[in-house]
Design a protein around this motif. Structure first.
Motif: not given
Length: 379
Positions: A49-52, A260-267, A273-287
């Motif tokens: 999360n930090r290094s991304a 019908g969600a009002a917004g999303l939080i990429v987190s 929770t799940l180790d080796t899940a992608p960093a949020t900086a990597s997932a954000l542009p895809r979402v």
């Protein structure tokens, strides 16, 4: 403006969020430190999360008109002084006696939004009463875990509505807890006087009895895990907008739009929770690409500098959430420490904007991160 109670004073020489973390370590015992600082398993996602954010370059632009610039953004019909929101963090009285009250006072004083955790160690009503009268405050949202007892969940939602909360933030990425080695090594436990006070009276729902060879997780706990059908139910019982926190996969983002969600939080739950899940900086542009502007997308995870905030906005975020750094400020200096964390981030954001030629955050685009981005070739 709310008065910020001062239980501690800031130590001299604190000029960054990293300095706040060092100070916090001196004030937190091993039990609390393991809880707040640790991640899941080998903490690969926690570090990523930090290094991304670090890996994304900001390309400076020069000689652009900057006078009259500002950090204001619009979010869910409100204008915010800046795009920094305090993330939901449980059991904040582990860090400081004033806990969530101090956090909320600091947020209000700095115009930041605040999201109160279901597992707060101060009542949701007390936090709302403390900050709602402040005209300069940011949004006040309530983070929700769906409980096994729908009646209890509905009553909790009704309490949040009655208290004046303006949105619900449903955490969807934790049907089970992560494998948190650091907490297990520390033997983490809540000390006397710290508890999830908003869940008082909740009765545990018994799981079906297990037969030989069955899994305590799949055949037990996960019988009560929420599904997309529960999103529809939650929306049916509340007038508040519902944001989903913990979305990383573009397919889930598209389904959230359809639901019908009002917004999303990429987190990724702060890497808890799940180790080796992608960093949020990597997932954000895809979402962001997946939702196509249909709803606001926020992001948390590893944000430690104003440059990180600007990078998130350039990738399409509507705002960012900050968790651990606010706890570090709280731990060693109470509300004043949290306020200083927020002030540092906002000042650094303004500086980063100036040095990249952004008078407003509307100027932040992927071109800040990629000199060859096609949209910037016209300028």
């Amino acid at each position: 403006m709310n008065h910020i109670p001062a239980r501690h004073q800031l130590s001299p020489g604190i000029v960054s969020l990293a300095d706040h973390e060092q100070q916090a370590r001196q004030h937190l015992d091993d039990n609390a430190w393991a809880y707040f600082s640790g991640g899941a398993a080998d903490e690969i996602t926690l570090r990523a999360n930090r290094s991304a954010w670090d890996a994304l370059p900001l390309w400076p632009r020069v000689l652009r008109p900057l006078a009259g610039g500002h950090t204001r953004v619009s979010l869910l019909g409100r204008t915010l002084a800046h795009p920094i929101v305090l993330a939901p963090v449980a059991f904040q009285r582990l860090a400081h006696p004033d806990g969530e009250l101090a956090m909320a006072y600091a947020a209000a004083a700095l115009g930041a939004g605040v999201v109160l955790s279901t597992q707060a160690s101060v009542s949701l009503e007390a936090v709302a009463q403390a900050v709602l009268p402040d005209p300069g405050r940011g949004p006040l949202w309530f983070q929700l875990y769906l409980q096994n007892d729908r009646g209890f969940t509905q009553a909790l939602v009704q309490r949040a509505e009655a208290a004046g909360y303006e949105a619900l933030v449903l955490t969807v990425d934790a049907p089970s807890s992560g494998v948190r080695d650091r907490e297990r090594r520390a033997g983490f436990r809540l000390p006397p006087g710290v508890s999830p006070v908003n869940l008082a009276g909740l009765q545990a729902t018994p799981s079906p009895p297990l037969r030989p060879g069955q899994s305590a997780l799949f055949d037990g706990l996960l019988h009560h895990a929420p599904t997309w059908d529960d999103i529809a139910w939650l929306q049916s019982i509340t007038r508040l907008p519902v944001l989903l926190k913990g979305v990383l996969h573009p397919a889930d983002a598209r389904q959230a739009v359809a639901a019908g969600a009002a917004g999303l939080i990429v987190s990724n739950h702060g890497g808890r929770t799940l180790d080796t899940a992608p960093a949020t900086a990597s997932a954000l542009p895809r979402v962001v690409q997946a939702v196509g502007g249909a709803l606001p997308v926020l992001v948390d995870g590893g944000i430690r500098r104003g440059t990180d905030v600007l990078k998130a906005m350039a990738l399409g975020a509507s705002a960012v959430l900050v968790g651990r750094p606010a706890v570090w400020g709280l731990a060693h200096a109470g509300a004043a420490g949290v306020a200083h964390v927020l002030r540092l981030l906002r000042d650094e954001l303004e500086n980063a904007m100036a040095l990249t030629g952004c008078a407003t955050l509307a100027d932040a685009s992927p071109a800040l991160l990629d000199a060859d981005f096609t949209a910037d070739r016209r300028s």
